[in-house]
Motif scaffolding. Sequence first.
Motif, mmCIF file in Angstrom:
data_model
loop_
_atom_site.group_PDB
_atom_site.id
_atom_site.type_symbol
_atom_site.label_atom_id
_atom_site.label_comp_id
_atom_site.label_asym_id
_atom_site.label_seq_id
_atom_site.Cartn_x
_atom_site.Cartn_y
_atom_site.Cartn_z
ATOM 1 N N ALA A 93 5.149 3.735 -3.541
ATOM 2 C CA ALA A 93 4.981 4.714 -2.642
ATOM 3 C C ALA A 93 4.433 5.597 -3.055
ATOM 4 C CB ALA A 93 6.867 4.539 -3.799
ATOM 5 N N GLN A 94 3.937 5.516 -4.204
ATOM 6 C CA GLN A 94 3.130 6.123 -5.112
ATOM 7 C C GLN A 94 1.729 6.542 -3.796
ATOM 8 O OE1 GLN A 94 2.079 9.285 -6.975
ATOM 9 N NE2 GLN A 94 0.551 9.999 -6.168
ATOM 10 N N LEU A 95 1.415 5.100 -2.676
ATOM 11 C CA LEU A 95 0.747 5.400 -2.176
ATOM 12 C C LEU A 95 0.731 5.940 -0.526
ATOM 13 C CD1 LEU A 95 -1.346 2.339 -3.556
ATOM 14 C CD2 LEU A 95 -1.935 4.912 -3.887
ATOM 15 N N ALA A 96 2.117 5.493 0.222
ATOM 16 C CA ALA A 96 2.095 5.590 0.555
ATOM 17 C C ALA A 96 2.934 7.403 0.430
ATOM 18 C CB ALA A 96 3.544 5.454 1.495
ATOM 19 N N TRP A 97 2.651 8.137 -0.137
ATOM 20 C CA TRP A 97 3.453 9.341 0.231
ATOM 21 C C TRP A 97 0.917 9.968 -0.177
ATOM 22 C CZ3 TRP A 97 4.845 13.831 0.983
ATOM 23 C CH2 TRP A 97 3.986 15.036 -0.272
ATOM 24 N N ALA A 98 0.445 9.168 -1.150
ATOM 25 C CA ALA A 98 -0.801 9.716 -0.819
ATOM 26 C C ALA A 98 -1.086 10.224 0.590
ATOM 27 C CB ALA A 98 -1.500 8.910 -1.976
ATOM 28 N N TRP B 272 -2.225 9.910 -13.362
ATOM 29 C CA TRP B 272 -2.984 9.561 -14.273
ATOM 30 C C TRP B 272 -2.372 8.736 -15.177
ATOM 31 C CZ3 TRP B 272 -1.638 9.858 -19.385
ATOM 32 C CH2 TRP B 272 -0.923 11.058 -19.435
ATOM 33 N N ARG B 273 -1.581 8.553 -15.954
ATOM 34 C CA ARG B 273 -0.003 7.702 -15.805
ATOM 35 C C ARG B 273 -0.188 5.978 -15.935
ATOM 36 N NH1 ARG B 273 2.525 11.953 -16.797
ATOM 37 N NH2 ARG B 273 2.929 12.818 -18.614
ATOM 38 N N SER B 274 -0.247 5.813 -14.242
ATOM 39 C CA SER B 274 -0.337 4.713 -14.016
ATOM 40 C C SER B 274 -2.048 4.468 -13.187
ATOM 41 C CB SER B 274 1.043 4.077 -12.411
ATOM 42 O OG SER B 274 0.242 5.802 -11.316
ATOM 43 N N ASP B 275 -2.623 5.304 -13.241
ATOM 44 C CA ASP B 275 -4.105 5.005 -13.277
ATOM 45 C C ASP B 275 -4.018 4.736 -11.771
ATOM 46 O OD1 ASP B 275 -6.633 5.454 -14.121
ATOM 47 O OD2 ASP B 275 -6.839 4.233 -15.363
ATOM 48 N N ALA B 276 -3.822 5.380 -10.831
ATOM 49 C CA ALA B 276 -3.822 4.958 -9.912
ATOM 50 C C ALA B 276 -4.470 6.557 -8.407
ATOM 51 C CB ALA B 276 -1.806 5.185 -8.897
ATOM 52 N N THR B 277 -4.879 7.363 -9.723
ATOM 53 C CA THR B 277 -5.793 8.058 -9.580
ATOM 54 C C THR B 277 -7.092 7.983 -8.421
ATOM 55 O OG1 THR B 277 -6.081 8.966 -11.451
ATOM 56 C CG2 THR B 277 -7.444 10.308 -9.993
ATOM 57 N N LEU B 278 -7.839 6.759 -8.001
ATOM 58 C CA LEU B 278 -8.911 6.767 -7.159
ATOM 59 C C LEU B 278 -8.101 5.789 -5.766
ATOM 60 C CD1 LEU B 278 -11.565 4.990 -9.052
ATOM 61 C CD2 LEU B 278 -11.335 6.886 -8.211
ATOM 62 N N ASP B 279 -6.947 5.634 -6.344
ATOM 63 C CA ASP B 279 -6.785 4.415 -4.899
ATOM 64 C C ASP B 279 -5.591 5.299 -4.378
ATOM 65 O OD1 ASP B 279 -7.303 1.980 -5.571
ATOM 66 O OD2 ASP B 279 -5.384 1.409 -7.001
ATOM 67 N N SER B 280 -5.228 6.765 -4.674
ATOM 68 C CA SER B 280 -4.338 7.698 -4.404
ATOM 69 C C SER B 280 -5.506 8.730 -3.422
ATOM 70 C CB SER B 280 -3.966 8.871 -5.231
ATOM 71 O OG SER B 280 -2.270 7.602 -5.812
ATOM 72 N N LEU B 281 -6.806 9.115 -4.336
ATOM 73 C CA LEU B 281 -7.366 9.380 -2.914
ATOM 74 C C LEU B 281 -7.877 8.313 -2.121
ATOM 75 C CD1 LEU B 281 -9.682 10.947 -5.781
ATOM 76 C CD2 LEU B 281 -8.524 12.266 -4.124
ATOM 77 N N ASP B 282 -7.955 7.065 -2.193
ATOM 78 C CA ASP B 282 -8.359 6.663 -0.952
ATOM 79 C C ASP B 282 -7.218 6.976 0.419
ATOM 80 O OD1 ASP B 282 -10.157 4.515 0.237
ATOM 81 O OD2 ASP B 282 -9.185 3.167 -0.048
ATOM 82 N N ALA B 283 -6.021 6.798 0.091
ATOM 83 C CA ALA B 283 -4.836 6.484 0.948
ATOM 84 C C ALA B 283 -5.524 7.907 1.185
ATOM 85 C CB ALA B 283 -3.473 6.474 -0.069
ATOM 86 N N ALA B 284 -5.307 8.995 0.746
ATOM 87 C CA ALA B 284 -5.226 10.098 1.317
ATOM 88 C C ALA B 284 -6.107 10.447 2.502
ATOM 89 C CB ALA B 284 -5.224 11.307 0.570
ATOM 90 N N ILE B 285 -7.308 10.064 2.088
ATOM 91 C CA ILE B 285 -9.059 10.279 2.603
ATOM 92 C C ILE B 285 -8.531 9.065 3.895
ATOM 93 C CG2 ILE B 285 -11.377 9.855 3.455
ATOM 94 C CD1 ILE B 285 -11.582 10.595 -0.007
ATOM 95 N N ALA B 286 -7.179 7.753 4.089
ATOM 96 C CA ALA B 286 -7.626 7.380 4.510
ATOM 97 C C ALA B 286 -6.402 7.679 5.988
ATOM 98 C CB ALA B 286 -7.090 5.740 4.835
#
Length: 357
Positions: free
Chosen positions: A78-83, A249-263
């Motif tokens: 859900a976090q990456l879909a939102w990103a 930061w809690r889930s350490d999904a920071t980089l994956d979220s950045l990549d999803a947003a750039i995608a």
Amino acid sequence: MSLKPILHTTAAAAFGLLLSACTPTDPFSETSEALASGVLLPAYSHWAEANQRMAASGKAFCSDSQSLDDARQAFIEAQLAWAELQPLLVGPMGEGNRAWQVQFWPDKKNLVGRQVTALLKNKPDLTRADLENASVVVQGLSAYEYILYDQAVDLSDTSTKSRYCPLLQAIGEHQQQLGADILQAWQSKDGMLAQLSNFPNERYAESAEAIADVLRVQVTALDGLKKKLGAPLGRQTKGYPQPFQAEAWRSDATLDSLDAAIAGAQQLWQGQPDKGLKHLVPDDQAELASRIEAAYATTRQHLAGLDQPFSVLLADEAGRQQLDTLYRNIDTLHRLHQNELAKALGVQIGFNAHDGD
């Protein structure tokens, strides 16, 4: 039998085909419609489906029929879909405070943790209605992530789990409903899909206005990504890293979220199939299109090459240098869109919510 009616009909059809062949197509209208149906609507559908899965996962976890790892995985999806959706917030999702209902960031003073604790103290038997009347800080993914990942919440303890589960389930239901409502607003008669496909309408007098709206949202999101990376890097705090200002930061999904947003931003540029903003760049500016292509490729490749979590990279000087290179890559993307692509398409960007950061 007379052949005149048949001949007249045939001639009229041929004349109609000739007219349609001679009528110039509007590339802005064509691109707007292609982006709406091929990129934007699928992304909103994907987000709504991820919210639905997260809501079901929360209920399953709280009924002891799903593991914590599985619940966390549903959150990450859900976090990456939102990103991915953040560069695509054209229309109702970008209006009002709806985006804040999904994610509260930046959380400089741990408002998420403090407000979750206060809400459960005041509402030990929390209901969905209680959440709807509460602050946006506790309604979205940031609070959901807090419950699943924060060290202060030990979900292996039965009493702790029973205390936090009503809120976890209420957030999941809230996000599911929000996603469904926004998707409905896109698909309804005269909704966003129609408004980006047929002109004029109550939102856009002409197709160029729709393309300008799409580009402005994309530029604002790219600028926001610079802040999401620059804040934890300490670019606003004289170089002192601020790890708790990183997104997810809690889930350490920071980089994956950045990549999803750039995608997501890249999809607007490329289109599906190949009818994105790139399609509108004049032929005599092919060099600009090549530079934007290269900027996306460089940024995505650099992200793919980061083989350690964001928190680890941020804690190390060599890692911070890699993140700083990523920041410069995103800055290049942002400036190419804000300055050169906007000029090529005749779009006035103006100010945005991130100006001055």
